[in-house]
Design an enzyme around this catalytic site. Structure first.
Site, short mmCIF file in Angstrom:
data_model
loop_
_atom_site.label_atom_id
_atom_site.label_comp_id
_atom_site.label_asym_id
_atom_site.label_seq_id
_atom_site.Cartn_x
_atom_site.Cartn_y
_atom_site.Cartn_z
N HIS A 279 0.88 -1.18 0.00
CA HIS A 279 0.00 0.00 0.00
C HIS A 279 0.92 1.23 0.00
CE1 HIS A 279 -2.75 3.00 1.76
NE2 HIS A 279 -3.76 2.19 1.47
N ASP B 271 3.40 -3.89 8.03
CA ASP B 271 2.13 -3.19 7.86
C ASP B 271 1.03 -4.22 8.14
OD1 ASP B 271 -0.23 -2.15 6.95
OD2 ASP B 271 0.56 -1.40 5.05
N GLN C 216 -4.22 -5.00 7.46
CA GLN C 216 -5.21 -5.98 7.03
C GLN C 216 -5.09 -7.31 7.78
OE1 GLN C 216 -7.65 -5.12 5.23
NE2 GLN C 216 -6.93 -3.31 4.13
N LYS D 293 -10.31 -0.09 10.94
CA LYS D 293 -10.52 -1.31 10.17
C LYS D 293 -10.85 -2.49 11.08
CE LYS D 293 -7.11 -0.05 6.61
NZ LYS D 293 -7.85 0.43 5.44
N CYS E 127 -4.70 2.21 -3.69
CA CYS E 127 -3.45 2.77 -3.15
C CYS E 127 -2.29 1.81 -3.31
CB CYS E 127 -3.60 3.17 -1.69
SG CYS E 127 -4.87 4.39 -1.42
#
Ligand code: 7TS
Length: 406
Positions: free
Chosen positions: A121, A198, A201, A224, A364
């Protein structure tokens, strides 16, 4: 098994109709919906406990501070961390910018290399680009295979004593691919590189324990994972957090200040300049309670069941191209696809007419779009409140889109 009837009752927005149809929300990778427990916790904080944290000597400020620190403890427990290593940020983006800036100042110089991947991303790419430009370092990207997996041979080939940082996503927000962080961290450690993950998710969707991952930093967003916007988390190893200079500066992050210099507060406060998003942190704590109440193993299994059916349905349609691993076990609850010859924006617009909310665009991740050789994709993403009936509604609607547009 998740008790879907009870869970769905907790999410007021799921009662909404869109264009005369019940809302089918398939964009939780962008942001999740919120249960009333979280909405009420934030409202209750403002109504009963609101005061600035760590400042007032009065009862109300102490109460607000306790609630803020309690939220930090909940988040720490959720990822198996020490609360001192949990920094509240405004989201994944800020967390990754913090690491790139502070690590860059402390440890990077000309000729050093930063290893990223083609599936990042932009939030885990642009901060490293700027750091490389600032310090004369070099950015190197690990290739993605045709199956949508990281090319681990390419990673081993590109890893060297020059590599100072390996920054990569745990789960791709486009391909859904789950990257094998523990083994990558092991390889990175051998060359002395710092591993930045990261987890935007992954933390919302599967059990994540920082001790098992072997990484040095982990960033994710509250919005999220059923929490409010404007709150996120950066976890970092204590020794590194203690070594690194601050990112944002101002109030709260200092110990002593003179006109021409200052010393820093202890961690995590050294990295929390200014008034933090404390009401949002309290909301995130409640979101963590909610997820823990369901059980992250259950959340993962539910995502997997929905993803398996969606993948099966998409792969069975010859007008659909699916990106990423074909094995649902290799993915999070995200599936990207295109309808042959149809622009993803047109597909998303037609689905919206039936109340089905999906994402279309580059997500993104423009370098990944280039690697896939597509301008954009459609993407569905699932969470604990989605149902198999919704997946079937989506698949049936897709056939109508194809019939209308072919
Ligand atoms: N990293 C990944 C893997 C993401 O999916 C996102 C947001 C971010 C970082 C940035 O998170 P933020 O909360 O700081 O914005 N992903 C998406 C998406 O896929 N669609 O909208 C936002």
């Amino acid at each position: 098994m998740i008790d879907l009837k009870t869970v769905r009752e907790d999410f007021p927005i799921l009662k909404k109709t869109v264009n005369g149809h019940p809302l089918v929300y398939l964009d939780s990778a962008a942001t999740s919906q919120k249960p009333r427990q979280v909405i009420e916790a934030v409202a209750r904080f403002y109504q009963e406990s609101n005061a600035n944290v760590h400042r007032g000597l009065y009862q109300l400020a102490a109460e607000a501070t306790d609630l803020y620190e309690e939220a930090r403890e909940k988040v720490a427990r959720f990822i198996g961390a020490d609360p001192k290593e949990v920094i509240f940020t405004r989201g994944t983006t800020e967390g990754l910018n913090l690491v790139a800036y502070s690590l860059g100042e402390a440890r990077m110089g000309p000729g050093d290399e930063i290893l990223v991947t083609e599936m990042e991303h932009h939030a885990n790419l642009i901060p490293w680009q700027l750091l490389a430009q600032r310090k004369g370092a070099r950015l190197v990207a690990i290739r993605v295979t045709d199956e949508g997996q990281l090319d681990l041979a390419d990673l081993e080939a590109k890893l060297s004593s020059r590599t100072k940082v390996v920054a990569l996503t745990h789960v791709s927000n486009v391909l859904g691919t789950i990257n094998p962080i523990p083994s990558i961290a092991e390889l990175a450690r051998r060359v002395g590189a710092v591993v930045v993950v990261d987890a935007a998710q992954s933390v919302p969707h599967m059990p994540v324990n920082v001790a098992d991952l072997g990484a040095d930093f982990l960033a994710f967003s509250g919005h999220k994972m059923l929490g409010p916007t404007g709150i996120g988390v950066l976890w970092g190893r204590r020794e590194l957090l203690e070594e690194l200079p601050p990112f944002l500066t101002g109030g709260e992050m200092i110990r002593e200040v003179w006109i021409d210099r200052a010393t820093w507060n202890e961690i995590p406060y050294k990295f929390e300049a200014g008034t933090p998003p404390f009401a949002q942190a309290v909301g995130l704590g409640t979101a963590v309670d909610y997820l823990t109440g369901i059980g992250m193993e259950e959340v993962r299994q539910h995502d997997l069941d929905l993803t398996a059916r969606a993948l099966e349905g998409l792969l069975a349609r010859d007008y659909v191209e699916v990106y990423g691993p074909k094995d649902p076990e290799a993915r999070g609850g995200v599936v990207s696809f295109n309808l042959r010859g149809i622009h993803p924006h047109d597909a998303a617009t037609l689905l919206d007419r039936e109340g089905i909310a999906i994402r279309a665009g580059h997500h993104c991740a423009q370098p990944l779009m280039r690697a896939l050789d597509v301008p954009a994709t459609c993407r569905v993403s699932f969470y604990l409140y989605n149902t198999q009936e919704e997946v079937e509604r989506f698949l049936a609607a897709l056939d109508r889109v194809w019939e209308a547009m072919r």
